[in-house]
Structure formats: C-alpha cells, structure tokens
Design an enzyme around this catalytic site. Structure first.
Site, PDB file in Angstrom:
ATOM      1  N   GLU A   1      33.157  34.387  34.370  1.00 43.95           N
ATOM      2  CA  GLU A   1      32.755  32.986  34.527  1.00 43.95           C
ATOM      3  C   GLU A   1      31.268  32.700  34.549  1.00 43.95           C
ATOM      4  O   GLU A   1      30.837  31.636  34.149  1.00 43.95           O
ATOM      5  CB  GLU A   1      33.392  32.404  35.787  1.00 43.95           C
ATOM      6  CG  GLU A   1      34.749  31.852  35.467  1.00 43.95           C
ATOM      7  CD  GLU A   1      35.460  31.278  36.661  1.00 43.95           C
ATOM      8  OE1 GLU A   1      34.804  30.746  37.564  1.00 43.95           O
ATOM      9  OE2 GLU A   1      36.695  31.389  36.681  1.00 43.95           O
TER      10      GLU A   1
ATOM     11  N   SER B   1      49.922  39.225  44.942  1.00 41.30           N
ATOM     12  CA  SER B   1      50.576  38.220  45.782  1.00 41.30           C
ATOM     13  C   SER B   1      52.041  38.064  45.386  1.00 41.30           C
ATOM     14  O   SER B   1      52.412  38.225  44.222  1.00 41.30           O
ATOM     15  CB  SER B   1      49.856  36.879  45.665  1.00 41.30           C
ATOM     16  OG  SER B   1      49.844  36.428  44.337  1.00 41.30           O
TER      17      SER B   1
ATOM     18  N   HIS C   1      52.493  31.875  34.767  1.00 39.15           N
ATOM     19  CA  HIS C   1      52.127  30.465  34.948  1.00 39.15           C
ATOM     20  C   HIS C   1      53.291  29.517  34.694  1.00 39.15           C
ATOM     21  O   HIS C   1      53.132  28.314  34.787  1.00 39.15           O
ATOM     22  CB  HIS C   1      50.939  30.112  34.050  1.00 39.15           C
ATOM     23  CG  HIS C   1      49.759  31.009  34.309  1.00 39.15           C
ATOM     24  ND1 HIS C   1      49.624  32.240  33.705  1.00 39.15           N
ATOM     25  CD2 HIS C   1      48.700  30.871  35.128  1.00 39.15           C
ATOM     26  CE1 HIS C   1      48.513  32.810  34.147  1.00 39.15           C
ATOM     27  NE2 HIS C   1      47.943  32.011  34.995  1.00 39.15           N
TER      28      HIS C   1
ATOM     29  N   GLU D   1      40.829  11.272  45.318  1.00 33.31           N
ATOM     30  CA  GLU D   1      41.831  10.270  44.935  1.00 33.31           C
ATOM     31  C   GLU D   1      42.384  10.524  43.528  1.00 33.31           C
ATOM     32  O   GLU D   1      43.563  10.325  43.272  1.00 33.31           O
ATOM     33  CB  GLU D   1      41.231   8.855  44.955  1.00 33.31           C
ATOM     34  CG  GLU D   1      40.813   8.346  46.318  1.00 33.31           C
ATOM     35  CD  GLU D   1      39.390   8.746  46.684  1.00 33.31           C
ATOM     36  OE1 GLU D   1      38.879   9.758  46.151  1.00 33.31           O
ATOM     37  OE2 GLU D   1      38.786   8.056  47.519  1.00 33.31           O
ATOM     38  N   LEU D   2      41.520  10.966  42.622  1.00 28.95           N
ATOM     39  CA  LEU D   2      41.959  11.116  41.231  1.00 28.95           C
ATOM     40  C   LEU D   2      43.015  12.209  41.093  1.00 28.95           C
ATOM     41  O   LEU D   2      43.994  12.060  40.375  1.00 28.95           O
ATOM     42  CB  LEU D   2      40.770  11.413  40.304  1.00 28.95           C
ATOM     43  CG  LEU D   2      41.118  11.365  38.818  1.00 28.95           C
ATOM     44  CD1 LEU D   2      41.577   9.977  38.400  1.00 28.95           C
ATOM     45  CD2 LEU D   2      39.931  11.791  37.960  1.00 28.95           C
ATOM     46  N   LYS D   3      42.792  13.300  41.819  1.00 24.30           N
ATOM     47  CA  LYS D   3      43.765  14.393  41.776  1.00 24.30           C
ATOM     48  C   LYS D   3      45.130  13.904  42.273  1.00 24.30           C
ATOM     49  O   LYS D   3      46.144  14.115  41.615  1.00 24.30           O
ATOM     50  CB  LYS D   3      43.263  15.537  42.654  1.00 24.30           C
ATOM     51  CG  LYS D   3      44.233  16.670  42.818  1.00 24.30           C
ATOM     52  CD  LYS D   3      43.857  17.511  44.034  1.00 24.30           C
ATOM     53  CE  LYS D   3      44.910  18.567  44.294  1.00 24.30           C
ATOM     54  NZ  LYS D   3      44.983  19.565  43.227  1.00 24.30           N
TER      55      LYS D   3
ATOM     56  N   HIS E   1      41.519  43.828  38.488  1.00 29.87           N
ATOM     57  CA  HIS E   1      42.338  42.841  37.777  1.00 29.87           C
ATOM     58  C   HIS E   1      41.455  41.697  37.320  1.00 29.87           C
ATOM     59  O   HIS E   1      40.576  41.253  38.049  1.00 29.87           O
ATOM     60  CB  HIS E   1      43.444  42.309  38.698  1.00 29.87           C
ATOM     61  CG  HIS E   1      44.098  41.068  38.175  1.00 29.87           C
ATOM     62  ND1 HIS E   1      44.949  41.075  37.101  1.00 29.87           N
ATOM     63  CD2 HIS E   1      43.994  39.774  38.555  1.00 29.87           C
ATOM     64  CE1 HIS E   1      45.345  39.839  36.852  1.00 29.87           C
ATOM     65  NE2 HIS E   1      44.771  39.024  37.713  1.00 29.87           N
TER      66      HIS E   1
ATOM     67  N   TRP F   1      32.648  32.361  42.939  1.00 30.34           N
ATOM     68  CA  TRP F   1      33.440  31.239  43.441  1.00 30.34           C
ATOM     69  C   TRP F   1      32.877  30.700  44.756  1.00 30.34           C
ATOM     70  O   TRP F   1      33.578  30.051  45.523  1.00 30.34           O
ATOM     71  CB  TRP F   1      34.916  31.632  43.549  1.00 30.34           C
ATOM     72  CG  TRP F   1      35.605  31.618  42.202  1.00 30.34           C
ATOM     73  CD1 TRP F   1      35.113  31.044  41.045  1.00 30.34           C
ATOM     74  CD2 TRP F   1      36.870  32.171  41.841  1.00 30.34           C
ATOM     75  NE1 TRP F   1      36.006  31.222  40.012  1.00 30.34           N
ATOM     76  CE2 TRP F   1      37.084  31.906  40.455  1.00 30.34           C
ATOM     77  CE3 TRP F   1      37.859  32.872  42.551  1.00 30.34           C
ATOM     78  CZ2 TRP F   1      38.245  32.312  39.784  1.00 30.34           C
ATOM     79  CZ3 TRP F   1      39.000  33.278  41.868  1.00 30.34           C
ATOM     80  CH2 TRP F   1      39.197  33.001  40.505  1.00 30.34           C
TER      81      TRP F   1
ATOM     82  N   CYS G   1      41.602  37.852  35.247  1.00 30.22           N
ATOM     83  CA  CYS G   1      42.591  36.826  34.901  1.00 30.22           C
ATOM     84  C   CYS G   1      42.687  36.523  33.421  1.00 30.22           C
ATOM     85  O   CYS G   1      43.719  36.134  32.945  1.00 30.22           O
ATOM     86  CB  CYS G   1      42.318  35.555  35.657  1.00 30.22           C
ATOM     87  SG  CYS G   1      43.056  35.634  37.271  1.00 30.22           S
TER      88      CYS G   1
HETATM   89  N1  GLN Z   1      45.524  39.671  43.837  1.00 28.00           N
HETATM   90  C1  GLN Z   1      45.519  38.265  43.523  1.00 28.00           C
HETATM   91  C2  GLN Z   1      46.946  37.751  43.485  1.00 28.00           C
HETATM   92  O1  GLN Z   1      47.808  38.503  43.161  1.00 28.00           O
HETATM   93  C3  GLN Z   1      44.859  38.004  42.198  1.00 28.00           C
HETATM   94  C4  GLN Z   1      44.786  36.540  41.922  1.00 28.00           C
HETATM   95  C5  GLN Z   1      44.045  36.199  40.649  1.00 28.00           C
HETATM   96  O2  GLN Z   1      43.816  37.021  39.814  1.00 28.00           O
HETATM   97  N2  GLN Z   1      43.652  34.974  40.507  1.00 28.00           N
HETATM   98  O3  GLN Z   1      47.194  36.585  43.763  1.00 28.00           O
HETATM   99 ZN    ZN Z   2      44.780  36.941  37.802  1.00 25.30          ZN
END
Ligand code: GLN
Ligand code: ZN
Length: 734
Positions: A586, A414, A676, A16-18, A623, A542, A625
């Site tokens: 993480e 992506s 972003h 609900e909060l989200k 990769h 995750w 983040c």
């Molecule tokens: N390969 C993923 C994408 O391009 C990587 C996503 C990520 O780093 N969180 O969406």
């Molecule tokens: Zn990323």
C-alpha cells in the site's frame, strides 16, 4: 494571501454516508433518501469551508464511491452489460462500483463498444447546488490524462484511439460550466507524479493545448498531488494554465523544481503545504520559510492533496486530553491552519502570538520518548537483518521435523467472527463482563475451533483470532506509543471507512500479546498450531505515522516490538509463526523509480528483522492480501519467510508465471478459493485450481489454503468450504 482546498472529507462527520449507503443497499432507504443524505453532507462541507474563509473551495469533490468511477460515469464509459441491467442511474453506478451478479465491480474499463460522450451532469449539478448555497466554487474534475492512464482498455482500442474524443467532451464540459458561471475549473492530474516517458508528455501536451485554447473565459487550475512532477515540470509551466497546484509535502523535489526552473509571473502557484494525508499540526515556521524561499510572485496557500484522507474534526474527540489533541489537526483544524499561515505570511510573524503558540508545539510531546527503544534501534547491525542458516537449509530442517504431508492444508488465521464473539469483546470493553468471563469464553471458542479443524482434517491449525477486533488496532492497543481516537474515521475505499490509530511516540511492547492464546490453542491438540501476528510494515501503513522521526525509524521500532513477540511464541513451543503483511504494497510510492530507495529498501529489511533471530526449526509464514505484487516479486522473496500465502483466486493466476520466472524460493499458498463471497467452492473446482498451480510451482513448495482470513464468513459455509479444500488436497496427494 489566498487559500485553496483540493477536496473535503465526504463521509459525513458521523459516517452518515456509510450508514445511508448500506441502508440503500439493503433496501431500507430509497434513492431519494440517500441522495438527500449526500446533499446534506455536501452542504455542511461547503459551509464549513466558507465560514473558515477559504478562497478556493471545490465542488464535485464529493463521491459516493470514488472520483475516477464518477468520471467514467460522466463520460459514458459504462460497459453495455451494465446499461442493459435496466437499473436506475444510481443503481447502475453502484453496480459498477461493487460488482453485480458475478462481475467483480470497480469497472473502469473501455471496450471497443464504448462511446465516450458527456452524458452525465454531476460537476454542473454540484456547482449549481453550491452556488445556490452562496458558495462560489472551483469545479474539481479528474483530468483526462490521469483518467486515460488509469483506464483499463479491454478491447483492441488504445489511448491514441480515444483521447481526442475524450478531450472534445471535456471541452464541452468546460464550456457548459463556464457558461453557468464557473470561474475556475480544476483539473486533477495526479498521474503526473509518476515516471513519465516522452509519449506520456506528448499526450499530456496534446490534450491540454486543446483544452487551454477553449477555456471559454474560465480560469484553468492544473492540480497535482501525491508527489512531485519532476518529469513534466517545464512542459507544465509552459502551457497556458492560469493556476498550477503542486504538492510540497510528498513532493520531495517540488521546492527545488520551482527554485531552479522558476515559475511564470503571469500564473498563480497553489503551494500545497498543509498536509492532506496526516493528522499532525503544521509547523508554521517551516511552511513560512518555504513560502519565502519560493520567490514566486503569485502564491496561494493550499493543501497537499484532498483532505478526504484525514478525519473530519477534533471536536468529535471527547476522551483524548488536550495534551495530545493540541498536536493534531483534522480537516476542520486544517482550515484554520490555512488561514493562520496565510495571515502570518509577509508580516512580522516571529513576534505574533499565533506563531509563537504554534512553535511551542514542536518543543516536545508528553509521553513520546523512550530512550531505551531509541538505543535499541541505534544498536541494530547488518547481521540483525539476516536469518541463518539460508532458506534452503532451513527448508530441509523444517520438512524433517514438521512431518507435514505433501500439499499441507492450513487457513490464514481468523475464523468466523460471529455475533457471540463480538458481543463477548464488546461487553468486556464496556466493563459489563469480567476479565475471567471474557477469557473463559474465548478459551471455549478456541477449543471448539481446534476441534473443528481436527475434524475437518487440516494440517496446520490456528487459534481463530477471536480476541481481535482488527489486525492492526489489536496490536496497537498492546504496544506503548500508540494513541486511539473515538471517531477519527476516514474513507478507505468505497463505503468502507477505517479509523487508523496514531503512532504518538516511541513504540515498545508492554507485555506478551498473543502468547497466552496460542499456547492455550496448542494445549488443545497434538497437531501444529500456527502463531498469528501482524508485521511492522502493515502496522505502520494502517496507522497515522509520526512526522518527527522517519518512517524507517518508526517501522524499526515496531519491528523490534513484534520480534519480542515472535521470540516469546517460539520459547513457548509455537514453531510455526505467521507474520501478516497484508498492507505491504500500500505505501509503495506512485513513482516506480522511487519504489526501492524510498520504501522497499527499508520495509523489506524491517520484516527480516522481525524473524531473523528464530531457530532454523521454526517456520515463518507471511500473508499478503493482494496478489498484485508481480512487479515486486524479488522484494517479496527477499522477505526471506519460509512460506507465503496470498490472494490468488480472484486474479487470473498470472502471478504463478512470474513466480516461476523469478525462481521464487519461498514456499507458496496461493489462495484456492475466494473468501470474499459466501459461495462454497466444490472439490473439483479446488482440484482444478491446484492443478494449474502445480504446473508452475514445485509440488514440495505448494500449500493449500483459502485466500484470506475467514472472519467475515459464516460458520456453515466455512466448514463446507474447508472440508472441500481438504478433500481436494487429499485427492491430488493420491
Ligand atoms: N490473519 C488475518 C486473518 O486471518 C489476516 C487478515 C488479512 O490479511 N487482512 O484475518
Ligand atoms: Zn488477507
């Protein structure tokens, strides 16, 4: 035996909060409406814990975003420019959290103009609110030591300049709470589980000697979690705390600390033995034996950390069979566990039915063992972690055959997940679309995506990831050994929630996962197409991990499964393969001196295991983040990938200096623009970023790419941005 809970989930049992927060952001819900939703959530949480008979229940554990930000707000640590916005209190709070007109957000900064003062009233308000509901709570506060150690000092002031003012304001708060009837005040000091030097310990002692000589009749609980407090244990027990909470789950040394140093008879030990971070049932035998071993006179049974890290309730799971469910305890079920263990303690528990039923859970789980996988892990040798020939030789070979221009351009994987893409997947999942229709749609999308990338002029193409909902869930669904939930959401940060899959048993690959899509993409073009996988460390980090085998063993199982996929891609002509480790950082332990021995020493080799068997000609990308790996650069280089792309556009490119200092060998693509935001970066801006990068990175090692995947972006801005990116690369080549 009494029981204690550090904190309860606060997103609402149906998130609900989200939803309410998002509506508030969009202007669909007013402030009063949002506050009301929050109040209802707090009420349900409190009453749930009260009904369950928990002795020490927290108030002020609720937060719209995070508790450290709440604390900044409480003590007026709000940059003037945010106050000047002329927003309401709640709007200012969210502006601090999420950023506002160019500011990045998540502001917990102290500048020279900051006037620390108790200007907020959240802890008191929420204490009174609980009292009116008939729940006499302990008031949970982020402690001043942790707050100061985590705060960012942006001016010339240091901790030593502000701690006494802050301490005085905390004392005011204690007095206010005590005079309003608060009997126990909890100071959360998770910073104590880090490596501390003698200055840190002096600071801690100084702050708390003051607070503890001004209790105003309240009892003070020092609560620690996320590890053991080996550097401060003796100082902590010698201070005048009434209760001390220790983590016996992540705190590997906690039991030993209590046993060797003792625990004062006039204090209460809150023993955090029910895991607040994982979803497995507690092993009552183990827990009771620790309680017996402690030899402490006054013990309260507690959670190891706040329960906000686990989902609300198993009652939400209607599809999972009891064979699975009986092994899980979410927040609500953990309350029952606390009570059951407390009632068993001190009695003849061996013959108790509750105890016996609990123990039967640990005799094995259906569908969880795969002898073949176990044998494969056992057969791994040192050579399996080493890719040959060495990097420098591979680099030459790859440059020879890939024939890429200087400053090759690429993307992270992506492409925009537009409404039609999500609809296709959802309809297929719901059975509204046949497999053929679903596949046909995605093939169409891939073909268009490839054509688009050719038109834009990118050098290394991707298929676009239209078949994926999420980079971990997608692989989990295609691996044996995973269990999925319907509603087991937990807060990741702010208003973001995640639904981690559960690693139930031994992991193996059912069948090739991505080969079909990558192969199809490759058939659409003469340019190189990069295969796209998620790495074992991120898949594990995750997910909710197993507790019956080690994290290391689980990661190795996943690594072997992903390795099969890597080799299949290679066998099908995909000679550039990206293995994403978005979440590598993480799970670093909070205690820095444990980073290697407790984590990196197996996480990094697990990544190498995934790609060690590929041919020298095959180029492995990874990769990550966040560029916040300045402090683990040697470990990142030791992943032995051929190319790494990472987020750099939002950081100050400081990482580039560290790469240079550390002689980083892996080729790098520090993101040249921030995905972003929908903003389109200009050619000039990208050229500027690249120019800065060239000062630190050799030309023949520099790649040009955005800083993360494009899936949250729209088509229009994506095309414009990528065109500018290609133009910028061409410009510097020229
Ligand atoms: N390969 C993923 C994408 O391009 C990587 C996503 C990520 O780093 N969180 O969406
Ligand atoms: Zn990323």
């Amino acid at each position: 035996m009494n029981t204690s809970v550090i904190g309860y989930p606060r997103i609402g049992k149906d998130r609900e909060l989200k939803f309410a927060s998002e509506k508030f952001f969009n202007g669909e819900l007013d402030e009063a409406g949002l506050l009301n939703v929050a109040k209802t959530i707090r009420k349900e949480d409190l009453l749930k814990q009260k009904e369950a008979g928990i002795t020490y229940i927290s108030s002020n554990d609720f937060s719209f975003y995070d508790n450290v930000l709440d604390t900044a707000f409480l003590f007026n640590v709000i940059p003037q420019r945010y106050k000047d916005l002329g927003l309401s209190e709640l709007e200012t709070y969210f502006a601090l959290a999420r950023g506002y007109q160019g500011d990045k957000g998540n502001v917990k900064a102290l500048d020279d103009d900051t006037k620390i003062a108790l200007t907020g009233s959240k802890p008191l308000d929420e204490f009174i609110e609980a009292k009116e509901l008939g729940v006499d709570t302990k008031v949970a506060l982020v402690g001043p030591f942790t707050f100061l150690k985590l705060a960012k000092f942006t001016g010339s002031k240091k901790i030593s300049d502000v701690y006494s003012v802050l301490t005085a304001e905390y004392i005011k708060l204690v007095s206010l709470l005590a005079s309003s009837g608060a009997k126990v005040i909890e100071f959360d000091e998770p910073y104590l589980v880090r490596d501390l030097n003698s200055d840190d310990i002096d600071l801690f002692k100084e702050i708390y000697s003051l607070i503890l000589s001004n209790k105003n009749g309240a009892k003070i609980l020092l609560q620690t979690y996320f590890g053991d407090i080996r550097d401060a244990y003796n100082e902590v027990i010698s201070l005048d705390f009434d209760l001390i909470g220790l983590d016996f789950v992540e705190g590997r040394k906690t039991l030993e600390l209590v046993k060797t140093n003792g625990f004062p008879a006039d204090k209460i030990l809150v023993a955090g033995l029910v895991n607040g971070k994982n979803i497995w049932r507690n092993d009552y035998k183990k827990t009771l034996s620790v309680l017996n071993e402690l030899g402490v006179a006054n013990v309260v049974l507690g959670t190891s950390c706040s329960l906000l890290h686990v989902p609300y309730t198993l009652a939400n799971e209607t599809k999972l069979s009891e064979d699975y469910k009986k092994h899980f305890a979410f927040a609500e079920e953990k309350l029952t566990e606390l009570n059951e263990i407390a009632s068993l303690f001190g009695g003849d528990f061996e013959n108790n039915e509750i105890f016996k039923k609990n123990q039967s859970l640990f005799e094995g789980r259906v569908d969880s063992e795969d002898k073949e996988v176990q044998a494969k892990v056992a057969a791994i040798t040192d050579a399996d972690y080493v890719r040959l020939p060495v990097f420098e030789e591979r680099e030459k070979i790859q440059k020879g055959i890939l024939n890429l221009p200087l400053f090759p351009t690429t993307t992270i994987g992506s492409f925009p997940q537009t409404a039609d893409v999500r609809k296709n997947r959802q309809e297929f999942k719901k059975g509204l679309k046949s497999k053929e229709e679903y596949v046909e749609f995605n093939k169409q999308k891939i073909a268009e995506c490839i054509k688009l990338q050719e038109e834009i002029g990118l050098d290394v193409l991707v298929h676009g990831e239209f078949e994926r909902n999420d980079m971990v869930e997608y692989f989990g669904e295609n691996l044996n050994g995973y269990v999925f939930t319907e509603k087991a959401w937990v807060q990741s940060y702010g208003t973001r929630n995640v639904k981690p899959p559960i690693i139930w048993g031994d992991v193996s690959r059912k069948a090739p996962i991505t080969v079909f899509w990558s192969k199809f993409a490759k058939s659409c073009t003469d340019k190189p197409v990069k295969g796209m996988l998620t790495g074992p460390v991120t898949i594990l980090n995750w997910s909710f991990p197993r507790e019956d085998i080690s994290i290391k063993e689980s990661i190795l199982q996943i690594a072997l499964a992903i390795r099969d996929e890597v080799l299949d891609l290679e066998a099908n002509g995909i000679n550039i393969i990206q293995i994403d480790e978005a979440a590598l950082r993480e799970k670093l332990p909070l205690r820095k001196s444990d980073w290697y021995s407790e984590y990196l020493d197996f996480a990094i080799p697990a990544f190498r295991l995934v790609h060690s068997k590929v041919k020298p000609e095959t180029q492995i990308h990874t990769h990550m983040c966040y560029s916040e790996f300045t402090d683990i650069i040697p470990a990142i280089d030791a992943m032995d990938a051929d190319v790494i792309t990472f987020e750099a556009s939002r950081s100050d490119l400081q990482i580039l200096d560290s790469l240079k200092e550390n002689n980083f060998k892996t080729e790098v693509g520090p993101g040249v623009y921030d995905i972003h935001s929908p903003r389109v970066p200009s050619v000039e801006e990208i050229v500027n970023a690249l120019t800065k990068m060239r000062a630190k990175i050799e030309d023949n090692k520099l790649w040009v790419n955005p800083d993360c995947g494009l899936k949250t972006r729209g088509n229009e801005e994506t095309v414009k941005s990528l065109k500018n990116l290609v133009a910028a690369a061409k410009q510097i080549r020229g």
